[in-house]
Design an enzyme around this catalytic site. Structure first.
Site, short mmCIF file in Angstrom:
data_model
loop_
_atom_site.label_atom_id
_atom_site.label_comp_id
_atom_site.label_asym_id
_atom_site.label_seq_id
_atom_site.Cartn_x
_atom_site.Cartn_y
_atom_site.Cartn_z
N SER A 68 -0.09 5.87 -4.56
CA SER A 68 -0.03 5.44 -3.16
C SER A 68 -0.67 4.06 -2.99
CB SER A 68 -0.67 6.51 -2.27
OG SER A 68 -0.24 6.38 -0.94
N ASP A 89 5.40 10.30 -2.55
CA ASP A 89 4.03 9.84 -2.79
C ASP A 89 3.40 10.45 -4.05
OD1 ASP A 89 1.02 9.66 -2.37
OD2 ASP A 89 1.71 8.65 -0.57
#
Length: 292
Positions: A56, A168
């Site tokens: 991320s 993610d």
């Protein structure tokens, strides 16, 4: 259940141990700016960073640092970034927004298009929504890998790369210590900033619902990723909301505080690493002499 890792680009990890620190930078949106404080303290104290793995926002900041850009320049550019710079509201069946702007932003800010352009080895972790497995990028298109690693479920649309539908990286690697270890590092330092918003009680919006659910699941992954780290740093950033990008100075200072406190331990680990390397080389010389 053990987590399986797959290298999407099929590049084997480096078999040669690297003398220095491999940083594993976790996800956490604006809280991730704490990573900059850690990098700042390590740089000021001549702690060598030899490779980086990121999930991320950790992938964004890791790529920026690995690009060779000056840290003060990275920090100044981050001060200017707001949510609208990397996201565009576009409600669909798969998410509330697109992070297509993120790819262009990475290229614009740091001029990097490929992993091969970077000065340091970088691993970017995303999640394969088809299998639930981590996907580790080490070469190829940098912006696409970062977009996938930052595609937080429910908020951003997943990213299609080849046959994979990716989201993610923090879902499967909250702090990507295993990916950092697989760069050939002997010393891995993880930086965990967490996802929970620090508030108790009933969530007030859909993002809090999703982020708290993910945070709850990640609590049970601690053993899975911590065992690949020699040391884990946890900056105190619980008071920052996911979108508190304007509070970058607080996040940086939180990262700097824990990094300074950890310096004696990091230096000792580096000393042990160097001793092991020296003993290893001496052993190789003795073996060579005995064979002559």
């Amino acid at each position: 259940m053990k987590t399986r890792f797959h290298a999407s680009s099929l590049v084997p990890p480096s078999p040669t141990p690297r003398l220095g620190v491999s940083l594993a930078l976790g996800g956490g949106f604006a809280r991730g700016y704490a990573h900059l404080g850690v990098l700042q303290v390590f740089q000021e104290n001549a702690i060598p960073v030899t490779s980086i793995a990121g999930s991320s926002i950790g992938s964004i900041l890791g790529a920026a640092y690995a690009s060779g850009a000056e840290l003060p320049c990275i920090i100044e550019k981050c001060r200017e970034v707001r949510f609208r710079d990397f996201a565009k509201w576009r409600v669909s069946r798969f998410g509330l927004a697109s992070n297509e702007r993120l790819g262009a932003l990475v290229q614009k800010l740091f001029g990097m298009r490929q992993f091969e352009d970077l000065k340091l080895p970088l691993a970017v972790v995303a999640t394969d929504l088809g299998t639930g497995d981590p996907v580790v990028f080490r070469q190829g298109n940098l912006a696409q890998a970062i977009r996938a690693s930052c595609a937080f479920p429910g908020l951003f649309e997943p990213i299609q790369i080849g046959t994979r539908c990716l989201a993610d990286g923090g879902l499967v690697a909250p702090v990507p210590t295993r990916a950092a270890r697989e760069t050939g590092a002997e010393l891995v330092v993880g930086v965990s900033v967490g996802l929970h918003d620090g508030q108790r009680g009933v969530p007030s919006n859909i993002f809090q619902v999703v982020s708290r659910a993910v945070s709850a699941a990640q609590k049970h992954q601690l053993e899975a990723w911590e065992r690949y780290a020699n040391l884990v740093l946890r900056p105190s950033v619980q008071g920052l909301a996911w979108d508190d990008f304007a509070r970058i100075d607080e996040a940086i200072e939180a990262g700097a505080i824990v990094a300074r406190a950890a310096l004696p331990r990091v230096r000792r680990l580096l000393e042990l690493q160097n001793e092991d390397s020296t003993f290893g080389k001496q052993g190789e010389l003795l073996l060579a002499e005995s064979l002559q």
